[in-house]
Design an enzyme around this catalytic site. Sequence first.
Site, PDB file in Angstrom:
ATOM      1  N   ASN A   8      52.893  40.226  37.670  1.00  0.00           N
ATOM      2  CA  ASN A   8      51.965  41.350  37.566  1.00  0.00           C
ATOM      3  C   ASN A   8      52.810  42.623  37.445  1.00  0.00           C
ATOM      4  O   ASN A   8      53.362  43.109  38.423  1.00  0.00           O
ATOM      5  CB  ASN A   8      51.074  41.386  38.816  1.00  0.00           C
ATOM      6  CG  ASN A   8      50.023  42.481  38.750  1.00  0.00           C
ATOM      7  OD1 ASN A   8      50.084  43.369  37.890  1.00  0.00           O
ATOM      8  ND2 ASN A   8      49.074  42.437  39.662  1.00  0.00           N
ATOM      9  N   ARG A  84      49.419  39.067  34.244  1.00  0.00           N
ATOM     10  CA  ARG A  84      48.231  39.919  34.269  1.00  0.00           C
ATOM     11  C   ARG A  84      48.346  40.936  33.134  1.00  0.00           C
ATOM     12  O   ARG A  84      49.340  41.664  33.046  1.00  0.00           O
ATOM     13  CB  ARG A  84      48.143  40.653  35.602  1.00  0.00           C
ATOM     14  CG  ARG A  84      47.004  41.623  35.608  1.00  0.00           C
ATOM     15  CD  ARG A  84      46.931  42.388  36.901  1.00  0.00           C
ATOM     16  NE  ARG A  84      45.780  43.275  36.840  1.00  0.00           N
ATOM     17  CZ  ARG A  84      45.772  44.495  37.336  1.00  0.00           C
ATOM     18  NH1 ARG A  84      46.828  44.985  37.948  1.00  0.00           N
ATOM     19  NH2 ARG A  84      44.706  45.243  37.243  1.00  0.00           N
ATOM     20  N   HIS A 173      39.117  44.494  36.489  1.00  0.00           N
ATOM     21  CA  HIS A 173      39.112  43.724  37.748  1.00  0.00           C
ATOM     22  C   HIS A 173      38.454  42.361  37.541  1.00  0.00           C
ATOM     23  O   HIS A 173      37.981  41.744  38.498  1.00  0.00           O
ATOM     24  CB  HIS A 173      38.345  44.443  38.876  1.00  0.00           C
ATOM     25  CG  HIS A 173      39.026  45.664  39.411  1.00  0.00           C
ATOM     26  ND1 HIS A 173      38.324  46.765  39.814  1.00  0.00           N
ATOM     27  CD2 HIS A 173      40.322  45.937  39.640  1.00  0.00           C
ATOM     28  CE1 HIS A 173      39.169  47.692  40.251  1.00  0.00           C
ATOM     29  NE2 HIS A 173      40.391  47.208  40.153  1.00  0.00           N
ATOM     30  N   ARG A 231      40.882  58.240  41.162  1.00  0.00           N
ATOM     31  CA  ARG A 231      39.993  58.367  40.003  1.00  0.00           C
ATOM     32  C   ARG A 231      38.569  58.590  40.514  1.00  0.00           C
ATOM     33  O   ARG A 231      38.156  57.940  41.472  1.00  0.00           O
ATOM     34  CB  ARG A 231      40.020  57.092  39.150  1.00  0.00           C
ATOM     35  CG  ARG A 231      41.312  56.898  38.374  1.00  0.00           C
ATOM     36  CD  ARG A 231      41.420  55.482  37.822  1.00  0.00           C
ATOM     37  NE  ARG A 231      42.089  54.599  38.740  1.00  0.00           N
ATOM     38  CZ  ARG A 231      42.145  53.263  38.613  1.00  0.00           C
ATOM     39  NH1 ARG A 231      41.566  52.677  37.598  1.00  0.00           N
ATOM     40  NH2 ARG A 231      42.788  52.542  39.498  1.00  0.00           N
ATOM     41  N   GLU A 373      43.996  37.538  43.193  1.00  0.00           N
ATOM     42  CA  GLU A 373      44.146  37.583  41.735  1.00  0.00           C
ATOM     43  C   GLU A 373      45.296  36.691  41.265  1.00  0.00           C
ATOM     44  O   GLU A 373      45.216  36.070  40.207  1.00  0.00           O
ATOM     45  CB  GLU A 373      44.354  39.034  41.282  1.00  0.00           C
ATOM     46  CG  GLU A 373      43.095  39.864  41.471  1.00  0.00           C
ATOM     47  CD  GLU A 373      43.304  41.345  41.261  1.00  0.00           C
ATOM     48  OE1 GLU A 373      43.686  42.020  42.236  1.00  0.00           O
ATOM     49  OE2 GLU A 373      43.091  41.837  40.147  1.00  0.00           O
TER      50      GLU A 373
END
Length: 387
Positions: A8, A84, A173, A231, A373
């Site tokens: 990742n 990823r 996601h 964000r 993940e």
Amino acid sequence: MTTVLVVNSGSSSLKYQLLDGAEQVLASGLVERIGGAGSITHRGPGGEVTVAADVPNHRAALALMMATCTEHGPQLAPDVVGHRVVHGGARFSAPVVVDDEVEAAVEELAALAPLHNPPGLQGIRAARATFPGVPQVAVFDTAFHATMPPEARTYAVDADLAARRGIRRYGFHGTSHEYVSQETARFLGHAGRFVVLHLGNGASACAVSGGRSVATSMGLTPLEGLVMGTRGGDLDPGALLHLLRTGMTVDEVDTLLNRRSGLAGLTGTGDLRDVLAAAARGDAQAALALDVYAHRIRGYVGAYLAHLGGLDALVFTAGVGENSPEVRARVVEGLGHLGLVLAPARNEARGRGARLVSPDDAAVPVLVVPTDEELQIARHARAVTAG
Ligand code: AMP
């Protein structure tokens, strides 16, 4: 037995995990501050070690990971590497084995995800060079949302322009939402209508029906939807026009949206723990930030309940969702008329694994389901290369 290395890559970091065929984690680690004087933190059979090293690029990060494994174990000989990749655009609706053409397509998609796809690409290139002959699988954050119906993925703008420029909702996601919804179905014994709230540094909501994503809060980019660490999520696009017309540059607006918004924009810190602590000390701005954060989530829960036509579980995951009873309570508070209530002792109790935080007789179960993940990427990488 297939051993999978999951990579990742971030812009200045590279996380890795090595899993055996029984899904046991053999090693994991993090290379940080890629681009200069960096370090590796490696957890293997002998425990955790941290070593400082010069890490000019992602290739060097993988070389450092290899050297650390050679010295501290385990032996690093993956049968497949899973990566990823944030943005798969309209082209990738499932994981793929990487070849030159896929690599070029991921590079093209960097136009849509300038912050996120380039590091993924660097990780892929470095791993292809480091492990020649080992299949590399790209697993896209967007892929799980490819099942969204047209009305959920279409923005109401000029249709020709949108088609030409790829302007639509993709959602992100996805690997987490997919894993968590599968674990939820396993926990409950059926795949029904779930709302999954992935509340971490980035945050998104997803409506899942029968194992498929039917709506999600992130859009063309990971900026839309919920309030996040840095964000802000939903914002009137007119605000951007106003800022641009009154003297801000595109780069300044980019920084505002990606770095100076969300909890950080409202309070100065993007870490929810600090915001909770400040609110507890009586800081009014921190209290407002928490109200905005929960208000936004509740709006999405209500909207998705309407889209799904009912709800069989509300699920919290990721750093905040898994660890903050207070945020869970703020989200669920006053939603008893929708069948959503918490069992306070269960909500407050710490735990590992999927767990119920609502009363046994609640109309709609509320769950905490830890995301994983890396495991989901490993499963995809193994499945894509099997047979
Ligand atoms: P993630 O991106 O999933 O790793 O989540 C990271 C975020 O989780 C951090 O920015 C923290 O704000 C938040 N977090 C972690 N632990 C807690 C906690 N005990 N209470 C509230 N927030 C937490």
